[in-house]
Design an enzyme around this catalytic site. Structure first.
Site, PDB file in Angstrom:
ATOM      1  N   ASP A   1      -6.454  -8.118   8.182  1.00 67.95           N
ATOM      2  CA  ASP A   1      -7.522  -8.348   7.213  1.00 67.95           C
ATOM      3  C   ASP A   1      -8.904  -8.200   7.826  1.00 67.95           C
ATOM      4  OD1 ASP A   1      -7.243  -9.509   4.247  1.00 67.95           O
ATOM      5  OD2 ASP A   1      -5.390  -9.889   5.328  1.00 67.95           O
TER       6      ASP A   1
ATOM      7  N   LYS B   1      -8.004  -0.676   3.213  1.00 65.28           N
ATOM      8  CA  LYS B   1      -7.667  -0.849   4.621  1.00 65.28           C
ATOM      9  C   LYS B   1      -6.858  -2.131   4.823  1.00 65.28           C
ATOM     10  CE  LYS B   1     -11.941  -3.038   4.548  1.00 65.28           C
ATOM     11  NZ  LYS B   1     -11.553  -3.311   3.204  1.00 65.28           N
TER      12      LYS B   1
ATOM     13  N   HIS C   1       0.817  -1.218   0.000  1.00 66.95           N
ATOM     14  CA  HIS C   1       0.000   0.000   0.000  1.00 66.95           C
ATOM     15  C   HIS C   1       0.845   1.260   0.000  1.00 66.95           C
ATOM     16  CE1 HIS C   1      -3.922  -1.942   1.772  1.00 66.95           C
ATOM     17  NE2 HIS C   1      -3.592  -2.426   0.598  1.00 66.95           N
TER      18      HIS C   1
END
Length: 328
Positions: A177, A96, A78
């Site tokens: 997660d 996220k 990310h």
């Protein structure tokens, strides 16, 4: 909808399919997709009617027809992918958790601020209709003094060691997660915790299979959270106050229903999410477009500083349970 931005989808995995599908179904402009291979980009573009398919992330962020990049790679990538987009002058919506750790999050946010570009963490739950109504109820003081949150995110996911969820190299495990959802919800209600207690069990690959946390806050509030990748639970949440509570039905972090109870355990409100098109991931895209149209680079519903604080909490949990990723 607000002034339309032209979206670029960075990576073509499962979450990218869900997001692009919701954008297309709800009339957003998906201009381009970028993948590590032309074949993958072409297939994705054909599936969603996207005009341009790029064979690399570099080509995608360089596309002058793209205004905002949705970063949907695994967590360890990310920061690098968001940096690539920001350096190219693109706004970013980042899946996220926003990064792998707080240090990366701070760096991404600082870069975006230096370039006056939007960064928004794609915690889609924040922007769903039932959460909008819950915020209204809490703001009205209907529960009295809110004291506790109880929430779980528990799924029976594949045990295959090669699956991303079980890979340390890809930031797998229950915490980042699945646990990101209840941790973010607790943050929305109470802010950063004063103390964190965490306990976990692990898989043979080294990732966490179950993670239980108790957060204590300066005002005396407590959040009790459970996430697991090897067992499926109720996936419900309850907000407890001194004169009432809210019970959010399965699946609490998706479009769903809830009930408000008074102190006599009587139902005083029942909420049903209105019919929506798709999964509901487009609400976060609408927020991103609203912010850009208003010249803002962070959302008051999920500020960049809160996203950093959430990563700090996740780092603290990992320190307690001894979970270290290869990208740390």
């Amino acid at each position: 909808m607000t002034d339309a931005l032209r979206w670029g989808i960075l990576a073509t995995g499962g979450i990218a399919h869900q997001f692009a599908g919701d954008l297309v179904k709800n009339g957003f402009t998906v201009q381009a997709v970028g993948s590590r291979s032309q074949a993958s980009a072409d297939a994705f573009a054909a599936e969603f009617g996207i005009p341009t398919a790029h064979p690399s992330y570099e080509a995608l962020v360089a596309d002058p027809e793209v205004d905002i990049i949705y970063v949907s790679t695994p967590h360890p990538f990310h920061a690098a992918n968001a940096t690539l987009a920001l350096e190219a002058g693109k706004h970013v919506l980042i899946e996220k958790p926003i990064t792998l750790n707080a240090a990366e999050a701070r760096a991404v946010v600082a870069l975006a601020e230096s370039k006056n570009l939007l960064v928004l963490e794609a915690m889609w739950t924040r922007f769903l209709p039932h959460m909008v109504r819950i915020r209204e109820i809490l703001a009205a003081g209907s529960l009295g003094d809110v004291r506790s949150l109880i929430a779980d995110h528990t799924q029976d996911l594949p045990d295959d060691p090669a699956h991303r969820i079980n890979s340390l190299a890809l930031g797998g495990g229950a915490l980042l997660d699945l646990g990101i959802y209840p941790v973010s919800f607790a943050s929305a209600l109470f802010g950063p915790p004063e103390t964190v207690l965490a306990s976990a069990t692990f898989k043979a690959t080294g990732v966490d299979a179950q993670i239980a946390t108790i957060f204590h806050y300066p005002g005396g509030q407590i959040a009790s959270l459970l996430s697991a990748s090897d067992t499926k639970g109720p996936n419900t949440a309850s907000i407890l106050g001194t004169v009432g509570r809210i019970d959010i039905d399965e699946v609490w972090y998706s479009p769903t229903s809830f009930r408000v109870y008074n102190s006599a355990n009587e139902v005083v409100e029942t909420y049903e999410t209105p019919a929506i098109t798709g999964r509901g991931m487009h609400f976060q895209a609408a927020e991103a477009e609203r912010l850009v149209a208003a010249g803002l680079i962070t959302s008051d519903l999920l500020t960049t500083s809160e996203s950093v604080q959430i990563m700090e909490t996740l780092d603290a949990i990992r320190a307690q349970i001894g979970l270290v990723y290869l990208g740390d």
